[in-house]
Design a protein around this motif. Sequence first.
Motif, PDB file in Angstrom:
ATOM      1  N   THR A 123      30.312 -44.073  65.990  1.00 38.41           N
ATOM      2  CA  THR A 123      30.037 -43.029  65.478  1.00 38.41           C
ATOM      3  C   THR A 123      29.237 -43.399  64.124  1.00 38.41           C
ATOM      4  O   THR A 123      28.553 -42.369  63.668  1.00 38.41           O
ATOM      5  CB  THR A 123      31.260 -41.956  65.251  1.00 38.41           C
ATOM      6  OG1 THR A 123      32.078 -42.955  64.545  1.00 38.41           O
ATOM      7  CG2 THR A 123      31.952 -41.576  66.337  1.00 38.41           C
ATOM      8  N   PRO A 151      40.027 -32.261  66.782  1.00 33.89           N
ATOM      9  CA  PRO A 151      38.427 -32.821  66.995  1.00 33.89           C
ATOM     10  C   PRO A 151      38.755 -34.297  66.485  1.00 33.89           C
ATOM     11  O   PRO A 151      38.867 -34.497  65.155  1.00 33.89           O
ATOM     12  CB  PRO A 151      37.837 -32.087  66.187  1.00 33.89           C
ATOM     13  CG  PRO A 151      38.552 -31.087  65.601  1.00 33.89           C
ATOM     14  CD  PRO A 151      39.917 -31.165  66.056  1.00 33.89           C
ATOM     15  N   ASP A 175      35.664 -37.524  66.880  1.00 38.05           N
ATOM     16  CA  ASP A 175      34.564 -38.264  67.883  1.00 38.05           C
ATOM     17  C   ASP A 175      34.836 -39.833  67.707  1.00 38.05           C
ATOM     18  O   ASP A 175      35.084 -40.440  66.890  1.00 38.05           O
ATOM     19  CB  ASP A 175      33.076 -37.873  66.934  1.00 38.05           C
ATOM     20  CG  ASP A 175      32.572 -36.687  67.221  1.00 38.05           C
ATOM     21  OD1 ASP A 175      33.201 -35.766  67.896  1.00 38.05           O
ATOM     22  OD2 ASP A 175      31.472 -36.395  66.565  1.00 38.05           O
ATOM     23  N   TYR A 189      33.486 -43.267  70.432  1.00 37.76           N
ATOM     24  CA  TYR A 189      32.604 -43.807  71.566  1.00 37.76           C
ATOM     25  C   TYR A 189      33.514 -44.587  72.519  1.00 37.76           C
ATOM     26  O   TYR A 189      34.424 -45.562  72.244  1.00 37.76           O
ATOM     27  CB  TYR A 189      31.628 -44.654  71.266  1.00 37.76           C
ATOM     28  CG  TYR A 189      30.274 -43.714  70.835  1.00 37.76           C
ATOM     29  CD1 TYR A 189      29.388 -43.029  71.979  1.00 37.76           C
ATOM     30  CD2 TYR A 189      30.128 -43.339  69.621  1.00 37.76           C
ATOM     31  CE1 TYR A 189      28.533 -42.145  71.584  1.00 37.76           C
ATOM     32  CE2 TYR A 189      29.049 -42.464  69.361  1.00 37.76           C
ATOM     33  CZ  TYR A 189      28.137 -42.022  70.306  1.00 37.76           C
ATOM     34  OH  TYR A 189      27.182 -41.167  70.029  1.00 37.76           O
ATOM     35  N   LEU A 241      30.211 -40.419  74.136  1.00 41.31           N
ATOM     36  CA  LEU A 241      30.993 -39.863  73.175  1.00 41.31           C
ATOM     37  C   LEU A 241      32.193 -39.022  73.731  1.00 41.31           C
ATOM     38  O   LEU A 241      32.015 -38.071  74.582  1.00 41.31           O
ATOM     39  CB  LEU A 241      29.761 -38.883  72.332  1.00 41.31           C
ATOM     40  CG  LEU A 241      30.495 -38.266  71.113  1.00 41.31           C
ATOM     41  CD1 LEU A 241      30.843 -39.304  69.986  1.00 41.31           C
ATOM     42  CD2 LEU A 241      29.362 -37.485  70.788  1.00 41.31           C
ATOM     43  N   LYS A 242      33.284 -39.269  73.149  1.00 40.59           N
ATOM     44  CA  LYS A 242      34.360 -38.336  73.367  1.00 40.59           C
ATOM     45  C   LYS A 242      34.794 -37.531  72.062  1.00 40.59           C
ATOM     46  O   LYS A 242      34.042 -37.984  71.003  1.00 40.59           O
ATOM     47  CB  LYS A 242      35.518 -39.293  73.434  1.00 40.59           C
ATOM     48  CG  LYS A 242      35.534 -40.185  74.914  1.00 40.59           C
ATOM     49  CD  LYS A 242      35.719 -39.690  76.063  1.00 40.59           C
ATOM     50  CE  LYS A 242      35.688 -40.411  77.195  1.00 40.59           C
ATOM     51  NZ  LYS A 242      36.564 -40.114  78.257  1.00 40.59           N
ATOM     52  N   LYS A 243      35.414 -36.405  72.305  1.00 38.35           N
ATOM     53  CA  LYS A 243      35.173 -35.290  70.996  1.00 38.35           C
ATOM     54  C   LYS A 243      36.843 -34.988  70.575  1.00 38.35           C
ATOM     55  O   LYS A 243      36.665 -34.341  69.767  1.00 38.35           O
ATOM     56  CB  LYS A 243      34.408 -34.004  71.660  1.00 38.35           C
ATOM     57  CG  LYS A 243      33.188 -34.203  72.188  1.00 38.35           C
ATOM     58  CD  LYS A 243      32.119 -34.803  70.916  1.00 38.35           C
ATOM     59  CE  LYS A 243      31.761 -33.487  70.016  1.00 38.35           C
ATOM     60  NZ  LYS A 243      30.801 -33.795  68.982  1.00 38.35           N
ATOM     61  N   SER A 244      37.663 -35.468  71.249  1.00 41.50           N
ATOM     62  CA  SER A 244      38.898 -34.897  70.716  1.00 41.50           C
ATOM     63  C   SER A 244      39.971 -35.857  71.137  1.00 41.50           C
ATOM     64  O   SER A 244      39.987 -36.704  72.108  1.00 41.50           O
ATOM     65  CB  SER A 244      39.340 -33.571  71.106  1.00 41.50           C
ATOM     66  OG  SER A 244      39.528 -33.690  72.528  1.00 41.50           O
TER      67      SER A 244
END
Length: 657
Positions: free
Chosen positions: A104, A288, A290, A292, A307-310
Motif C-alpha cells: 500500500t 476498513p 487496505d 495487498y 488489494l484487499k479492503k477490510s
Amino acid sequence: MRHQIKIILFSCCTILFIVLMALSCQSPKNQTGGMLNNNAASAVYVAPGEYDEFYGFFSGGFSGQVSVYGLPSGRLLKVIPVFSQDAEKGYGYNEETKPMLNTTYGFIPWDDAHHPELSQTNGETDGRWLFINGNNTPRIARIDLTTFETAEIVEIPNSGGNHSSPFTTENTEYVVAGTRFGVPYPQQDVAINSYAENFKGMLTYVKVDGDGHMDIAFQVLLPAFDYDLAHSGKGKSHGWTFFTSYNTEEKYSLLEVNASQNDKDFIAAINWKKAEEYIAQGNFKEMPADYYVNRYDEKTHMATSNLKKSVKVLTPKDCPGLVYFLPTPKSPHGVDVDPTGEYIIGNGKLSADLTVHSFTNMLKAIEDEEFETTIEGVPVLKYDKVIGGVVTKPGLGPLHTEFDNDGNAYTTFFISSEVVKWKVGTWEVLDRIPTYYSVGHLMIPGGDSKKPQGKYLVALNKITKDRYLPTGPEMNHSAQLYDISGDKMKLLLDFPTVGEPHYAQGISADRIVSKSKKIYPIEENEHPYRALGEKETKVVREGKKVHIYMTTIRSHFAPDNIEGVRVGDEVYLHVTNLEQDFDVPHGVAVQGARNAELLIMPGQTETLLWKPQKEGVYPFYCTDFCSALHQEMQGYIRVSSATSNTPLSWSMGESES
Ligand code: K7E
Ligand code: CUA
C-alpha cells in the motif's frame, strides 16, 4: 539487538552495568582456536559430492533475504530473494516478480527479515514451506520448498514493525504477526504525545490454506505495548499463541530508560480457537484496512497483486476468554514453548532469572479467576498462580530458547555470550558453553516444534570481531555449530553469514530433497508472452510498446537480430528458456538496461523491460555460462531515432551476405 548493552547502560544500576560490560567484552583473541581438533573437523566434513544431513534456513536480517546452508558443513547452498530486489536473479527487477514487492506504500524493494519458520504438520516440520516476516513494512512471505522461490507475500495492516512473526501453529493453520510499535489506530495524523489515547497494538492471524495461500483471518486489538516475539502452543496448548511484550509502560520516547520501569511486562496468551468461535458467531467488527496479497503462479510464471479492503477485528472486552496477560519479568524478548506444550519460557532480557510459566497453571488460574487486574478488557493473571518454575541465575541477558528431544532446553545469553543447557521440569543448569560473540537466537533443527530433530545447535552471533580475517570496518555476522548429541555441548564450526541472521530453521534433508523441482515442464507454461518453440518467436509493436517473444536454447537466442526499435520505445524481452534439463538456466542482459539481467530456469518465461535511450546497435548476451559455446550466445538490437521508419524485422541464422 546490537543495542542490548545500552539498555543496561542507562539503567539505574551502574555497578551492574560495569560488571556486565566486563563480561560481555571478554574477547581474548581466538579463544578456542586450538580446540578445533581433528574430531571437530571430521564431524563437519562432508566429502566432495556428498550431501549434508540438514538444511539450515537463515534469515538475512537487513539483507531482506533468506540464505540456505548445508549442515553440518556450513556450505552456502543458495540465497533466496524475498523482500529485497536481487540483481543476481532478476527478482524484483523482471516484470513477473515486481508485483511481489507491491504494498500500500507502492513498490518497496527492501525489508528487514528476522524469523524464518518452517510449516508443520502435527507439530513436526514437514518441508513444504518456509515463512518469514518483513519487519519494516509489515509483511509475511511464503517460500515454496519445491522451488526454493518466494511464492507469496501478504501485507499486514494496522501494524508497525512486524517483529513477533510469522510463528506457526502445529498444523500451519495460521502464521501470526504482531506490531512491535504502538501505532495510531486507525493510522492518522495525531500528536505523538497522544499515545495513551490514540495508539494501539494489533496482533494478526494469517490463515494458511492447503495450497499455502495466505490471507488475514482476523486481528486482535490490544493496548499499545511493543509486541516482540511469539510462539504457538503445541500438544495440550494447541489452540493458543503466546506473544511477549515490552514497553507495557506505553512510552514513546527514550524507551531504553522509560520502557524498563515496570518490574514485569506481559506475555499475551491468545486463545485462537476461541477467536474462531467469535468469528463464526459474527462477534467482530469488519474494519476498513487496505493491504495487498501478492502471489506467484508457477504456470503463468507471473505474480499478481490483489488489494484487499477490510479486516475482521476482535476486541477483548467484547470477547471474554480471548486474551490473558501473564506477568513476566523483565522486558521479555523470546517466548518459547517446550515440545510437550506445558511450559512457556519468557526470556526476560533484564531479569536475573529465567521465568517459566505452566500452561496447566494458566488454565487453572483462568478457571479460578485469579486476576490481578484488568487492562482494556484483558485480565492480568496472578504471577504466582501461573509460574511453573524458575531457572535461577543461569546467565546474563537471556534472549531465546530451543529444545532437544530429551527434555533439555538451550537458552542464549546475549550479555554473557553463552548458550546454557538446562533441564525442563527440574530447572537445573546442566552445561554452558561460550559463543563468539554476542549471541541472539539459536537454532536446533525442529527445536521449536513438537519433535526436535536435535543433534546440532547453531548459535547466531552479532559480533565477530577477531574470528575471521579483517574486512575493513564491517565484519560479517557469524554462525557457530555445536554438537549437542552428548551431555556436554561441543563447538564444531564457525562460519560467516549473509546479512544478520536473527533466527534460523533447520530440517533433515530427507524431508525436502525428494520434492525438489528440477525443471518447469514447458508444456505447462501458460505465460501470456511465451514462445514454446523457435517457430513461435516474433516481434510485435503496439504503439510505443515492442514485445519480443524470444527463446533460448544452447547456445543461441531466437531471434538474435532485431531492427525497427525506436528511441522512446518500451521494449519487453519476453524470454522463454526451452531447455528441459535440470540446472541449465540461461541469462539475458542488454547494454544500457537500467534494471538487471534475467536468469531464466528451464521451461520458464521471464520479461526484461528495456527503454533504449539513444540510437545505435546494442548487443545482448547470455549471462550464465551454459555450454562450451556460451560466449557465442549473443545478439543485436538496432535502435533508430524516434521518428525513423526503419521497418520492424527479426531474424536468426539467415545466411549472411
Ligand atoms: Cu532476537 Cu529480531 Cu528474533 Cu534479533 S530477534 S536476535
Ligand atoms: Cu546461455 Cu550462456
